[in-house]
Structures are given as structure tokens and as C-alpha cells.
Design a protein around this motif. Sequence first.
Motif, PDB file in Angstrom:
ATOM      1  N   VAL A 131       0.843  -1.204   0.000  1.00  0.00           N
ATOM      2  CA  VAL A 131       0.000   0.000   0.000  1.00  0.00           C
ATOM      3  C   VAL A 131       0.877   1.252   0.000  1.00  0.00           C
ATOM      4  CG1 VAL A 131      -1.667   1.337   1.362  1.00  0.00           C
ATOM      5  CG2 VAL A 131      -1.997  -1.116   1.029  1.00  0.00           C
ATOM      6  N   ALA A 132       1.946   1.243   0.781  1.00  0.00           N
ATOM      7  CA  ALA A 132       2.851   2.396   0.834  1.00  0.00           C
ATOM      8  C   ALA A 132       3.516   2.627  -0.524  1.00  0.00           C
ATOM      9  CB  ALA A 132       3.900   2.192   1.914  1.00  0.00           C
ATOM     10  N   VAL A 133       3.972   1.580  -1.163  1.00  0.00           N
ATOM     11  CA  VAL A 133       4.602   1.702  -2.477  1.00  0.00           C
ATOM     12  C   VAL A 133       3.589   2.216  -3.497  1.00  0.00           C
ATOM     13  CG1 VAL A 133       5.589   0.376  -4.402  1.00  0.00           C
ATOM     14  CG2 VAL A 133       6.393  -0.013  -2.068  1.00  0.00           C
ATOM     15  N   LEU A 134       2.363   1.737  -3.431  1.00  0.00           N
ATOM     16  CA  LEU A 134       1.309   2.175  -4.344  1.00  0.00           C
ATOM     17  C   LEU A 134       1.002   3.668  -4.149  1.00  0.00           C
ATOM     18  CD1 LEU A 134      -0.670   1.277  -6.532  1.00  0.00           C
ATOM     19  CD2 LEU A 134      -2.312   0.808  -4.705  1.00  0.00           C
ATOM     20  N   ILE A 135       0.933   4.118  -2.905  1.00  0.00           N
ATOM     21  CA  ILE A 135       0.669   5.530  -2.615  1.00  0.00           C
ATOM     22  C   ILE A 135       1.806   6.406  -3.138  1.00  0.00           C
ATOM     23  CG2 ILE A 135       0.489   7.221  -0.733  1.00  0.00           C
ATOM     24  CD1 ILE A 135      -1.158   5.119   0.787  1.00  0.00           C
ATOM     25  N   VAL A 136       3.037   5.996  -2.914  1.00  0.00           N
ATOM     26  CA  VAL A 136       4.192   6.762  -3.406  1.00  0.00           C
ATOM     27  C   VAL A 136       4.189   6.797  -4.931  1.00  0.00           C
ATOM     28  CG1 VAL A 136       6.710   6.748  -3.565  1.00  0.00           C
ATOM     29  CG2 VAL A 136       5.601   6.386  -1.361  1.00  0.00           C
ATOM     30  N   LEU A 137       3.877   5.690  -5.575  1.00  0.00           N
ATOM     31  CA  LEU A 137       3.835   5.626  -7.029  1.00  0.00           C
ATOM     32  C   LEU A 137       2.753   6.549  -7.595  1.00  0.00           C
ATOM     33  CD1 LEU A 137       5.009   4.257  -9.550  1.00  0.00           C
ATOM     34  CD2 LEU A 137       3.260   2.497  -9.286  1.00  0.00           C
ATOM     35  N   VAL A 138       1.567   6.524  -7.012  1.00  0.00           N
ATOM     36  CA  VAL A 138       0.475   7.398  -7.462  1.00  0.00           C
ATOM     37  C   VAL A 138       0.847   8.863  -7.253  1.00  0.00           C
ATOM     38  CG1 VAL A 138      -1.905   8.102  -6.969  1.00  0.00           C
ATOM     39  CG2 VAL A 138      -1.349   5.676  -7.213  1.00  0.00           C
ATOM     40  N   ALA A 139       1.448   9.180  -6.100  1.00  0.00           N
ATOM     41  CA  ALA A 139       1.877  10.559  -5.833  1.00  0.00           C
ATOM     42  C   ALA A 139       2.915  11.013  -6.857  1.00  0.00           C
ATOM     43  CB  ALA A 139       2.428  10.677  -4.421  1.00  0.00           C
ATOM     44  N   PHE A 140       3.868  10.159  -7.178  1.00  0.00           N
ATOM     45  CA  PHE A 140       4.887  10.484  -8.168  1.00  0.00           C
ATOM     46  C   PHE A 140       4.258  10.731  -9.540  1.00  0.00           C
ATOM     47  CE2 PHE A 140       7.845   9.172 -11.515  1.00  0.00           C
ATOM     48  CZ  PHE A 140       8.854  10.104 -11.303  1.00  0.00           C
ATOM     49  N   ILE A 141       3.333   9.893  -9.930  1.00  0.00           N
ATOM     50  CA  ILE A 141       2.665  10.055 -11.232  1.00  0.00           C
ATOM     51  C   ILE A 141       1.882  11.366 -11.275  1.00  0.00           C
ATOM     52  CG2 ILE A 141       0.832   9.125 -12.714  1.00  0.00           C
ATOM     53  CD1 ILE A 141       1.843   6.315 -11.889  1.00  0.00           C
ATOM     54  N   LEU A 142       1.162  11.690 -10.212  1.00  0.00           N
ATOM     55  CA  LEU A 142       0.399  12.943 -10.165  1.00  0.00           C
ATOM     56  C   LEU A 142       1.318  14.165 -10.219  1.00  0.00           C
ATOM     57  CD1 LEU A 142      -2.415  12.113  -7.595  1.00  0.00           C
ATOM     58  CD2 LEU A 142      -2.632  12.413 -10.060  1.00  0.00           C
ATOM     59  N   LEU A 143       2.426  14.125  -9.511  1.00  0.00           N
ATOM     60  CA  LEU A 143       3.376  15.232  -9.553  1.00  0.00           C
ATOM     61  C   LEU A 143       3.994  15.371 -10.944  1.00  0.00           C
ATOM     62  CD1 LEU A 143       5.166  14.897  -6.110  1.00  0.00           C
ATOM     63  CD2 LEU A 143       3.707  16.771  -6.869  1.00  0.00           C
ATOM     64  N   PHE A 144       4.326  14.260 -11.554  1.00  0.00           N
ATOM     65  CA  PHE A 144       4.896  14.289 -12.898  1.00  0.00           C
ATOM     66  C   PHE A 144       3.921  14.902 -13.890  1.00  0.00           C
ATOM     67  CE2 PHE A 144       5.689  12.453 -17.080  1.00  0.00           C
ATOM     68  CZ  PHE A 144       7.011  12.822 -17.265  1.00  0.00           C
ATOM     69  N   ILE A 145       2.666  14.452 -13.852  1.00  0.00           N
ATOM     70  CA  ILE A 145       1.647  14.974 -14.763  1.00  0.00           C
ATOM     71  C   ILE A 145       1.420  16.464 -14.525  1.00  0.00           C
ATOM     72  CG2 ILE A 145      -0.809  14.881 -15.327  1.00  0.00           C
ATOM     73  CD1 ILE A 145      -0.668  11.868 -14.963  1.00  0.00           C
ATOM     74  N   SER A 146       1.492  16.901 -13.279  1.00  0.00           N
ATOM     75  CA  SER A 146       1.232  18.307 -12.941  1.00  0.00           C
ATOM     76  C   SER A 146       2.352  19.232 -13.383  1.00  0.00           C
ATOM     77  CB  SER A 146       1.036  18.460 -11.438  1.00  0.00           C
ATOM     78  OG  SER A 146      -0.090  17.753 -11.013  1.00  0.00           O
ATOM     79  N   TYR A 147       3.595  18.829 -13.218  1.00  0.00           N
ATOM     80  CA  TYR A 147       4.713  19.739 -13.419  1.00  0.00           C
ATOM     81  C   TYR A 147       5.538  19.493 -14.680  1.00  0.00           C
ATOM     82  CZ  TYR A 147       3.690  21.377  -8.766  1.00  0.00           C
ATOM     83  OH  TYR A 147       3.060  21.909  -7.679  1.00  0.00           O
ATOM     84  N   ALA A 148       5.485  18.327 -15.250  1.00  0.00           N
ATOM     85  CA  ALA A 148       6.285  18.024 -16.439  1.00  0.00           C
ATOM     86  C   ALA A 148       5.616  18.588 -17.691  1.00  0.00           C
ATOM     87  CB  ALA A 148       6.469  16.525 -16.583  1.00  0.00           C
ATOM     88  N   ASN A 149       6.419  18.952 -18.671  1.00  0.00           N
ATOM     89  CA  ASN A 149       5.914  19.466 -19.940  1.00  0.00           C
ATOM     90  C   ASN A 149       6.059  18.409 -21.016  1.00  0.00           C
ATOM     91  OD1 ASN A 149       5.438  22.051 -18.853  1.00  0.00           O
ATOM     92  ND2 ASN A 149       7.580  22.569 -19.131  1.00  0.00           N
ATOM     93  N   TYR A 150       5.017  18.259 -21.803  1.00  0.00           N
ATOM     94  CA  TYR A 150       5.075  17.356 -22.946  1.00  0.00           C
ATOM     95  C   TYR A 150       5.866  18.017 -24.074  1.00  0.00           C
ATOM     96  CZ  TYR A 150       3.575  14.491 -26.853  1.00  0.00           C
ATOM     97  OH  TYR A 150       3.556  13.690 -27.955  1.00  0.00           O
ATOM     98  N   SER A 151       5.616  19.315 -24.278  1.00  0.00           N
ATOM     99  CA  SER A 151       6.352  20.056 -25.297  1.00  0.00           C
ATOM    100  C   SER A 151       6.373  21.534 -24.939  1.00  0.00           C
ATOM    101  CB  SER A 151       5.722  19.872 -26.680  1.00  0.00           C
ATOM    102  OG  SER A 151       4.479  20.538 -26.758  1.00  0.00           O
ATOM    103  N   GLU A 152       7.280  22.262 -25.583  1.00  0.00           N
ATOM    104  CA  GLU A 152       7.359  23.712 -25.466  1.00  0.00           C
ATOM    105  C   GLU A 152       7.471  24.263 -26.872  1.00  0.00           C
ATOM    106  OE1 GLU A 152      10.046  25.566 -22.675  1.00  0.00           O
ATOM    107  OE2 GLU A 152      10.277  23.653 -21.632  1.00  0.00           O
ATOM    108  N   GLY A 153       6.933  25.463 -27.077  1.00  0.00           N
ATOM    109  CA  GLY A 153       7.028  26.030 -28.403  1.00  0.00           C
ATOM    110  C   GLY A 153       6.515  27.445 -28.471  1.00  0.00           C
ATOM    111  N   THR A 154       6.373  27.927 -29.689  1.00  0.00           N
ATOM    112  CA  THR A 154       5.864  29.267 -29.931  1.00  0.00           C
ATOM    113  C   THR A 154       4.813  29.209 -31.028  1.00  0.00           C
ATOM    114  OG1 THR A 154       7.545  29.753 -31.592  1.00  0.00           O
ATOM    115  CG2 THR A 154       8.045  30.372 -29.316  1.00  0.00           C
ATOM    116  N   ARG A 155       3.926  30.166 -30.982  1.00  0.00           N
ATOM    117  CA  ARG A 155       2.935  30.370 -32.037  1.00  0.00           C
ATOM    118  C   ARG A 155       2.820  31.864 -32.262  1.00  0.00           C
ATOM    119  NH1 ARG A 155      -1.211  25.835 -33.019  1.00  0.00           N
ATOM    120  NH2 ARG A 155      -0.170  24.116 -31.996  1.00  0.00           N
TER     121      ARG A 155
END
Length: 133
Positions: A9-33
Motif C-alpha cells: 500500500v505504501a509503495v502504491l501511494i508513493v507511485l500514485v503521488a509520483f505520477i500525479l506530480l509528474f503529470i502536474s509539473y512536467a511538460n510534454y512540449s514547449e514552443g511558440t505560435r
Amino acid sequence: MKKFLYGSVAVLIVLVAFILLFISYANYSEGTRAGIVVKISKRGYLIKTIEGQLNEGGMAAKDQSVVPTIWNFSVKRNKEEVLKQLEEAQLTGERVKLYYKEKYYRFPWIGDTKYYVYKVEKSNSQGLNLQNE
């Protein structure tokens, strides 16, 4: 058996937290328009998000008429200077270059799109000149 269950359960909670943080702060791409800002609005019932549209321009192949290409973007609430620059560009009709970051996932409380504008730069070009000289 209990240690294994608690550890799992602890490993699962840490894994879910890591995934949520990654999705929140990581960028898929950067660019200009580049284009002309045609719309800025604050939307939402409980949580207001700042949404905009950029007309990038474009041409139709058959009759040489101009067909607008609209790009939707969001601005985070803490980016007051960006919002001010976008509103000014919309009023003047100037071409601007928008710097954005694309996220992996769209969070409804941050914006309606995955594209978040973080910088606005005025463009020196005047766009297409469609008049014959």
C-alpha cells in the motif's frame, strides 16, 4: 502478511503521488505560435480560468481566400503580466509571438486546454499584405 500488505500500500501511494506530480509539473512540449489575439475570456462557474484564442492566419488553396486558423490556449491565474500583454495586443491588433508549454493532461481548475502561455513577445512583422501595390 501484514507487513507485505502495508508495504504494498505504501509503495502504491508513493507511485500514485509520483505520477500525479509528474503529470502536474512536467511538460510534454514547449514552443511558440505567432498571430493576432482575437479573444481573451475568464470562464467557469466556481473556478475562473483564463482562456484565449490566437488567429494564426492561413490560406485556402482553391480560391486564394484567407481562412483563419484558430489556436486555443490558457493562461495560469498567477501570470498577470502575460494577461495584461495579451489584452493590450488584442486591443491594438498587433501580431504577437506566444511562448507556451504543453502539459500531458488538462486540469479543469487551471485551464480548458493543455497549452499554457507564459510569455508574450510583440512581433515586428505586419503579417500578410494582401493588397496589390
